[in-house]
Design a protein around this motif. Structure first.
Motif, mmCIF file in Angstrom:
data_model
loop_
_atom_site.group_PDB
_atom_site.id
_atom_site.type_symbol
_atom_site.label_atom_id
_atom_site.label_comp_id
_atom_site.label_asym_id
_atom_site.label_seq_id
_atom_site.Cartn_x
_atom_site.Cartn_y
_atom_site.Cartn_z
ATOM 1 N N ALA A 134 -9.293 8.272 -7.748
ATOM 2 C CA ALA A 134 -8.940 7.117 -6.919
ATOM 3 C C ALA A 134 -7.448 6.806 -7.031
ATOM 4 C CB ALA A 134 -9.771 5.906 -7.336
ATOM 5 N N ILE A 135 -6.921 6.914 -8.262
ATOM 6 C CA ILE A 135 -5.483 6.673 -8.466
ATOM 7 C C ILE A 135 -4.663 7.710 -7.709
ATOM 8 C CG2 ILE A 135 -3.634 6.716 -10.180
ATOM 9 C CD1 ILE A 135 -5.654 5.496 -12.165
ATOM 10 N N ALA A 136 -5.096 8.985 -7.817
ATOM 11 C CA ALA A 136 -4.375 10.050 -7.107
ATOM 12 C C ALA A 136 -4.442 9.832 -5.602
ATOM 13 C CB ALA A 136 -4.965 11.408 -7.485
ATOM 14 N N ALA A 137 -5.634 9.430 -5.135
ATOM 15 C CA ALA A 137 -5.785 9.179 -3.698
ATOM 16 C C ALA A 137 -4.902 8.014 -3.258
ATOM 17 C CB ALA A 137 -7.245 8.889 -3.373
ATOM 18 N N MET A 138 -4.826 6.997 -4.125
ATOM 19 C CA MET A 138 -3.991 5.837 -3.794
ATOM 20 C C MET A 138 -2.517 6.239 -3.728
ATOM 21 S SD MET A 138 -3.754 2.172 -5.763
ATOM 22 C CE MET A 138 -5.522 1.938 -5.578
ATOM 23 N N ARG A 139 -2.104 7.071 -4.697
ATOM 24 C CA ARG A 139 -0.714 7.530 -4.686
ATOM 25 C C ARG A 139 -0.428 8.372 -3.448
ATOM 26 N NH1 ARG A 139 -0.485 9.352 -11.074
ATOM 27 N NH2 ARG A 139 -0.177 7.262 -11.957
ATOM 28 N N THR A 140 -1.401 9.240 -3.107
ATOM 29 C CA THR A 140 -1.234 10.063 -1.913
ATOM 30 C C THR A 140 -1.163 9.194 -0.667
ATOM 31 O OG1 THR A 140 -2.432 11.884 -2.965
ATOM 32 C CG2 THR A 140 -2.254 11.923 -0.559
ATOM 33 N N ALA A 141 -2.067 8.196 -0.625
ATOM 34 C CA ALA A 141 -2.080 7.298 0.534
ATOM 35 C C ALA A 141 -0.785 6.500 0.619
ATOM 36 C CB ALA A 141 -3.279 6.361 0.455
ATOM 37 N N THR A 142 -0.294 6.069 -0.547
ATOM 38 C CA THR A 142 0.960 5.309 -0.570
ATOM 39 C C THR A 142 2.110 6.171 -0.055
ATOM 40 O OG1 THR A 142 0.194 3.969 -2.432
ATOM 41 C CG2 THR A 142 2.572 4.046 -2.023
ATOM 42 N N ALA A 143 2.134 7.438 -0.544
ATOM 43 C CA ALA A 143 3.190 8.343 -0.089
ATOM 44 C C ALA A 143 3.052 8.624 1.401
ATOM 45 C CB ALA A 143 3.121 9.651 -0.882
ATOM 46 N N ALA A 144 1.793 8.799 1.856
ATOM 47 C CA ALA A 144 1.564 9.063 3.277
ATOM 48 C C ALA A 144 1.969 7.860 4.123
ATOM 49 C CB ALA A 144 0.097 9.407 3.515
#
Length: 648
Positions: free
Chosen positions: A259-269
């Motif tokens: 979830a943290i990785a997905a959040m970071r990816t989403a934030t970067a996206a």
């Protein structure tokens, strides 16, 4: 420093098993157990005498065993004979007081004769131990069933040793006890190598008293071969001999870390999309400003030459805007796996002819040298989607033109060979320019959506950050790959490799020469234009009238249907039908027109004129009964050619 001996454990059961309080010799014959000798310690342990015991059990010692335990004890004795091993069993036995106590039995045995085995046994009282263990069993059950891992381990000379671990520990570490034993009992051997130092540092902080408790999140390679995240919370404590232990709990962190990785990816996206929208706003507003400004100037121009110049700039800005919209739509389709390929033979001559038409004029404007060096088999044609391969190559070549200074050189080199199965052709393409090059940092992200290289010194060449992403995704959909070789100031080479189906050239019918298209047949023909937008109706009507056609209009499908029903048979030579309209859409209207009870209902050409421009949209229109499809914005020549195809 504690020695290893300080950590060795001697359980109460081990002590009792080596200090027997009763010795018995008994014989096993079939299912009957008879006493051959009973020591005094045996009677003392049971609080009885030899005479009283004889009254209770007689010769068969099994009479004194608890009824629930007797079958198991007999089975254990018989199994030990078959398996040639020692008996080690715990059961309940009757005491002189008439109640039962728990005893432990350990016995070796030798054959007495062909039918009888003699056992030499040691009995010991474990009743209190069992009662204590009943309490311990409750705690063990709790530890074994809590949703998480629990462990106790010690540390000696920098090595950790497991003293206790519940089943949850192994589950959380995604491996069986047998699997983790391969890594020894030292938990450090379980860790992913990059996390060992973090793990040690946290323990050192607790050991030095810098913090009362420790928390560390680390990775392990589970039995499934995958990396898994685990969080450990621990504290330090001492036993009665002041031996240091660590008590730890463990939690599976796979979902949380994902979830943290997905959040970071989403934030970067989101950050990339925000930056993209900022650039997109600029890219959209720039041509719109040109269109609006040139339109205003054209209205006030009395000089036809100036008016024409304004209109040309409006046309250029409009086409840029259309290309931008197409790129956005293509990206959306690709990312939703809706890219449909229409494969057909594509000759090198046809490809070069197209590229010369669209790229060479751009090179001429900047005095650039453009060369094509193509080496492909002449007896086989590769099957490609012409639209998409043209888009890919045009994008890369136009970028080369854009980022190469005046007088520079651009080359397109391709080599291909047919595979032994004669069904596939491998193609290698290199597109090289002598332009400004690409930085190493941007090369790592250049194929991501919404990314651009910041070029403050050359900002006029910036695009909208979608082209290379679309190129890569289109190539992947066509079983191709793309790579780049570039250095700032030293030019760029894009390398494409494709593996596509191919067909023998002899199997491809020679294309008939194109007929000279004239629109004389359109003059005087009645056309019905159906579109809900007044401006679209006006534009279409003006284009048709320009070629001498007579135009009627309808604002929705129902209006078109009503109009068809009242005009004479064969009144309309064709119907131009929008798809998305209120009241009745174009697909429904077409189906209902085809179902009308009149001779021309099945034959009148109905041509879709719509912004729904994808392959499935075209298929849907044809399945509804339309004859052809034109996508908006309308190209006048294509509109006339399509009508001329159906109106003779």
């Amino acid at each position: 420093m504690k020695s290893q001996a300080d950590y060795e454990k001697v359980s109460p059961e081990q002590i009792l098993s080596n200090l027997p309080t009763g010795i018995v010799v008994y014989d096993l014959t079939g299912d009957v157990v008879t006493a051959a000798y009973m020591g005094d310690g045996y009677y003392q342990m049971l609080g009885t005498t030899r005479e009283e015991r004889v009254k209770v059990q007689g010769d068969n010692v099994m009479q004194a065993v608890h009824p629930e335990d007797a079958p198991g004890l007999l089975a254990e004795a018989q199994a030990s004979v078959r398996e040639k091993r020692m008996v080690d069993y715990r059961y309940r036995i009757l005491t002189g007081k008439g109640d039962y106590i728990w005893v432990g039995l350990r016995a070796n045995h030798i054959p007495l004769n062909a039918r009888t085995e003699r056992f030499f046994a040691v009995f010991y009282d474990i009743d209190m131990l069992v009662q204590e263990k009943d309490h311990g069993s409750v705690l063990t059950a709790i530890l074994g069933n809590i949703p998480g891992g629990v462990a106790v381990f010690s540390e000696i000379n920098g090595c950790f040793h497991n003293q206790y671990a519940n089943d949850g520990l192994y589950e959380i570490h995604h491996g069986s006890p047998k699997y983790w034993l391969l890594y020894d009992s030292d938990p450090l051997n379980w860790l992913y190598k990059d996390d060992i130092n973090v793990f040690k540092a946290e323990f050192m902080a607790v050991e030095r008293g810098l913090k009362p408790r420790g928390t560390v999140t680390y990775r392990v390679t589970g039995e499934d071969g995958k990396l898994h995240w685990v969080r450990m919370d621990f504290r330090r404590a001492y036993n009665l001999r002041q031996v240091q232990y660590y008590y730890a709990s463990f939690v599976d962190m796979d979902e949380e870390m994902a979830a943290i990785a997905a959040m970071r990816t989403a934030t970067a996206a989101n950050k990339a999309k925000t930056e993209f929208l900022s650039r997109m706003s600029h890219d959209i507003r720039t041509p719109l400003n040109g269109i609006i400004g040139m339109t205003y100037l054209a209205k006030d121009q009395a000089n036809p030459a100036k008016t024409n110049e304004c209109l040309q700039k409006i046309d250029t800005s409009s086409k840029f805007l259309l290309g931008l919209v197409n790129d956005i739509l293509d990206l959306t389709r690709i990312e939703s796996n809706r890219l449909d390929l229409h494969l057909e033979p594509y000759t090198a001559q046809e490809f070069i002819s197209y590229m010369n038409a669209v790229i060479r004029p751009l090179c001429a404007e900047k005095g650039q040298q453009l060369t094509f060096d193509i080496h492909v088999p002449s007896d086989y044609y590769i099957l490609q989607d012409k639209l998409y391969i043209n888009r890919i190559v045009f994008n890369l070549l136009s970028n080369a033109v854009k980022y190469t200074p005046e007088g520079g050189k651009i080359s397109y080199v391709v080599s291909a060979h047919v595979l032994p199965d004669k069904k596939k052709m491998a193609m290698h393409v290199e597109i090289t320019d002598t332009g400004i090059g690409i930085s190493d940092s941007f090369q790592k992200v250049m194929f991501d959506s919404f990314t651009q290289e910041n070029r403050d010194d050359n900002s006029q060449t910036n695009g909208h950050g979608l082209g290379l992403s679309i190129v890569k995704k289109m190539l992947e959909a066509m079983n191709g790959t793309i790579a780049v070789r570039s250095k700032p100031g030293c030019g760029t080479t894009f390398i494409l490799d494709l593996l596509n189906d191919c067909v023998p050239a002899a199997a491809v019918k020679a294309q008939a020469p194109r007929e000279t298209v004239t629109f004389a047949s359109l003059r005087g023909k009645h056309i019905l234009v159906c579109d809900d937008h007044p401006l679209n109706r006006q534009i279409l009507a003006a284009l048709l009238v320009k070629q001498g056609m007579v135009v009627d209009t309808a604002e929705d499908g129902q209006h078109a249907l009503d109009t068809i029903e009242v005009v004479p048979v064969d009144h309309y030579a064709a119907i131009l039908m929008d798809v998305r309209m209120p009241v009745m859409d174009g697909l429904t209207a077409t189906a209902m027109i085809r179902a009308l009870p009149r001779p021309d209902a099945a034959t009148v050409p109905i041509i879709a004129v719509t912004a729904n421009a994808y392959a499935e949209d075209i298929k849907e229109c044809l399945e509804a009964g339309m004859n052809d499809h034109l996508s908006k914005p309308i190209e006048p020549q294509k509109l006339y050619s399509t009508l001329a195809k159906y109106i003779k």
